[in-house]
Write an enzyme that holds these catalytic residues in place. Sequence first.
Site, PDB file in Angstrom:
ATOM      1  N   CYS A   1       0.896  -1.406  -0.055  1.00  0.00           N
ATOM      2  CA  CYS A   1       0.057   0.086  -0.084  1.00  0.00           C
ATOM      3  C   CYS A   1       0.881   1.261  -0.145  1.00  0.00           C
ATOM      4  O   CYS A   1       0.433   2.236  -0.219  1.00  0.00           O
ATOM      5  CB  CYS A   1      -1.052  -0.117   1.235  1.00  0.00           C
ATOM      6  SG  CYS A   1      -0.052  -0.013   2.756  1.00  0.00           S
TER       7      CYS A   1
ATOM      8  N   HIS B   1      -1.365   0.967   7.439  1.00  0.00           N
ATOM      9  CA  HIS B   1      -1.854   0.994   6.259  1.00  0.00           C
ATOM     10  C   HIS B   1      -1.597   2.496   5.738  1.00  0.00           C
ATOM     11  O   HIS B   1      -2.238   3.596   6.242  1.00  0.00           O
ATOM     12  CB  HIS B   1      -3.335   0.608   6.172  1.00  0.00           C
ATOM     13  CG  HIS B   1      -3.715   0.493   4.829  1.00  0.00           C
ATOM     14  ND1 HIS B   1      -3.493  -0.367   3.942  1.00  0.00           N
ATOM     15  CD2 HIS B   1      -4.958   1.040   4.182  1.00  0.00           C
ATOM     16  CE1 HIS B   1      -4.088  -0.184   2.773  1.00  0.00           C
ATOM     17  NE2 HIS B   1      -5.209   0.520   3.075  1.00  0.00           N
TER      18      HIS B   1
END
Length: 495
Positions: free
Chosen positions: A114, A431
């Site tokens: 990510c 994330h």
Amino acid sequence: MPTYKVNVKWGKEKFSDVDCNTDELPIVLKAQLFALSGVQPERQKVMMKGAVLKDDDWGKVKLKDGATLLMMGTAEALPQEPVEKTVFMEDMSEEQLATALEIPSGLTNLGNTCYMNATIQCLRSIPELTDALKKYKGDITMGGAISPADSITAAMRDLCVAVEKSGSAIPPIIFLQVLHMAYPQFAEKSEQGGYAQQDANECWTEIVRCLQQKVKVPAIEGAAGGASSGASFIDKYMGIDSEVTLQCQEAEDEPSTKSIEKLYQLSCFIEKEVKYMHSGLRNRLEESITKHSPTLGRDAVYKKSSKISRLPGYLAIQFVRFYYKEKDNINAKILKDVKFPLSLDTYELCTPELQERLATTRDKFKEMEDRETERMQKAKEAGKAAPAKKKDEDVETEPFEFENDPGSNNSGYYELNAVLTHKGRSSSSGHYVAWVKRKEDQWFMYDDDHVTPVTSEDVLKLSGGGDWHCAYVLLYGPRILTKEDKMEAETPMES
């Protein structure tokens, strides 16, 4: 009051035994007449013995069973049945929904990638960069002696082209392989055997460094001395020139020194008193450092003063949120809430010489804003809505750069283009997500392959203060002056 049965005459038509409950507003009766005649309520004029029926008051109209009302008004043409069958959003597949909403393509997460996906999506928000990448002729080298700059740039080019053409998520397999070969630290494995999470700003820095070496600014025909031909795109469109002055605080007779630092990001250090991004940037204009003094022959304290002497068209700002926590052996995160603006003015961060050069375009923006304020005021006084401006695609724009300095910013004004955020407590976990502006108040959140529309209000909530997504890297683009705005600014105001 009771319900009456009334008759309504409309031209040659007559509607008998129409229910009319005078406990309800007259607009309810008009709605029934619309169903019978096709005449919109706002186009109806309903009368009885010369008294005109209002929407919200029965007034002098006195009804009884069998009373006859007169209606005047023209029905609009009924809409035609659509040629194609209507498909409702809840019945659409993900691909059909993305097409209907013009949702761009995301990037598949290939296992803790990510950080890379978010970086690529933010950099893709620079339209001039994607255009320049398409002109790059280099190839990807796999195996043997890999050229990081060539391979990263070629892989970035191919990925940008694929994303533009696709209507679905793209797995960035080749780009990830090239990134791992060029920078093995990003191929580190976790204890579970998969790829370990990496720092997005480190990835950003390495990608930009590769693009800086290989992506060129297209030559501008007629440019003086061909100065723009073959120049680095990143140097021109993302490069910041900072004028640095060092003055020894322990030896007054030691002359100060001046130098130019080339930066590709500004850093906003999140100190205790910093509540706004601008404060964090301004605090770094003056700081104390320790370095060797040739006059004293030892280390001494110096005052370091910095001012921007050249602004790029696209300004990257990193929130320095991570610090090494020796006890836990991790890069811990500062969760502090630091507000950032959608519109940024960098004037006070610049040298006096640059401020003077910025004045011309800034004056044009000021004149445009004054005229817009006057137009809004006149519309308000007249009780009308201000006339809508033309859509972005319908207007011509003024250059945002200085003449003979492609990629520079000639006003000091910026608009937020993209935000790279992190959710979690450490740079090696959590994330990363990209939030990218499409136009006006239309933004998209790129959560890997899941892309959803959001608003600028959602973006402003990314300032930190908790475990929600916190802004980590911001990318500002130039505020654009349209030729329509310029024409209005140069037209004398009516007295």
